[in-house]
Scaffold this motif. Structure first.
Motif, PDB file in Angstrom:
ATOM      1  N   ASP A   1       3.588   8.951   6.312  1.00 46.31           N
ATOM      2  CA  ASP A   1       4.346   8.406   7.442  1.00 46.31           C
ATOM      3  C   ASP A   1       5.360   7.364   6.970  1.00 46.31           C
ATOM      4  N   ASN A   2       6.106   6.816   7.900  1.00 40.57           N
ATOM      5  CA  ASN A   2       7.152   5.840   7.571  1.00 40.57           C
ATOM      6  C   ASN A   2       6.615   4.544   6.974  1.00 40.57           C
ATOM      7  N   ASP A   3       5.322   4.280   7.160  1.00 39.93           N
ATOM      8  CA  ASP A   3       4.708   3.069   6.606  1.00 39.93           C
ATOM      9  C   ASP A   3       4.009   3.333   5.273  1.00 39.93           C
ATOM     10  N   GLY A   4       4.179   4.530   4.721  1.00 42.50           N
ATOM     11  CA  GLY A   4       3.577   4.848   3.438  1.00 42.50           C
ATOM     12  C   GLY A   4       2.105   5.178   3.505  1.00 42.50           C
TER      13      GLY A   4
ATOM     14  N   ILE B   1      -2.196  12.517   9.598  1.00 37.47           N
ATOM     15  CA  ILE B   1      -2.308  13.832  10.194  1.00 37.47           C
ATOM     16  C   ILE B   1      -2.416  13.639  11.701  1.00 37.47           C
ATOM     17  N   VAL B   2      -1.826  14.539  12.462  1.00 40.60           N
ATOM     18  CA  VAL B   2      -1.952  14.529  13.920  1.00 40.60           C
ATOM     19  C   VAL B   2      -2.589  15.852  14.307  1.00 40.60           C
TER      20      VAL B   2
ATOM     21  N   HIS C   1     -14.263   2.679   4.334  1.00 41.03           N
ATOM     22  CA  HIS C   1     -12.814   2.849   4.211  1.00 41.03           C
ATOM     23  C   HIS C   1     -12.318   3.301   5.585  1.00 41.03           C
ATOM     24  N   HIS C   2     -11.600   2.431   6.259  1.00 38.77           N
ATOM     25  CA  HIS C   2     -11.355   2.618   7.685  1.00 38.77           C
ATOM     26  C   HIS C   2      -9.894   2.908   8.001  1.00 38.77           C
ATOM     27  N   PRO C   3      -9.647   4.077   8.599  1.00 38.35           N
ATOM     28  CA  PRO C   3      -8.291   4.460   8.961  1.00 38.35           C
ATOM     29  C   PRO C   3      -7.896   3.880  10.313  1.00 38.35           C
ATOM     30  N   THR C   4      -6.647   4.045  10.619  1.00 41.61           N
ATOM     31  CA  THR C   4      -6.175   3.827  11.981  1.00 41.61           C
ATOM     32  C   THR C   4      -6.374   5.142  12.723  1.00 41.61           C
TER      33      THR C   4
ATOM     34  N   LYS D   1      -4.436   7.784  10.256  1.00 37.39           N
ATOM     35  CA  LYS D   1      -3.560   7.189   9.245  1.00 37.39           C
ATOM     36  C   LYS D   1      -4.414   6.376   8.293  1.00 37.39           C
ATOM     37  N   ILE D   2      -4.166   6.552   6.984  1.00 31.88           N
ATOM     38  CA  ILE D   2      -4.999   5.855   6.007  1.00 31.88           C
ATOM     39  C   ILE D   2      -4.183   5.448   4.777  1.00 31.88           C
TER      40      ILE D   2
END
Length: 97
Positions: free
Chosen positions: A23-26, A30-31, A56-59, A70-71
């Motif tokens: 993504d744009n934040d590096g 996945i959606v 290890h916690h994603p958004t 997002k991770i």
């Protein structure tokens, strides 16, 4: 932990059986789309269990029938082997559901 290079990340993503991207934040992202909110929330719960097991916690973003994951490794401010392992575990879960 070593931060993965852009070419290492692209190579890794090309080997996956699901549509992860950067993504744009590096972050790896996945959606996913589901039939309804209950299925979406159920998958998010499975991802949460993986996250806890790995510490290890994603958004996770839930929007009715869509789940965005997002991770990245925040302590390293980049993508590391830990993120690759997380993606592999998520992909295993997605392939069995």
């Amino acid at each position: 932990m070593n931060i993965k290079t852009h070419s290492q990340i692209i190579q890794f993503l090309s080997e996956q059986n699901h549509d992860w991207n950067i993504d744009n934040d590096g972050q790896l992202e996945i959606v996913l789309a589901f039939e309804n909110y209950l299925q979406t929330f159920g998958q998010a719960s499975q991802i949460a269990l993986i996250s806890e097991q790995m510490d290890h916690h994603p958004t996770l973003i839930i929007d009715y029938n869509k789940l965005a994951i997002k991770i990245k490794t925040h302590s390293e401010n980049g993508i590391t082997e830990k993120d690759f392992e997380f993606v592999k575990k998520v992909n295993q879960t997605l392939s069995t559901n």
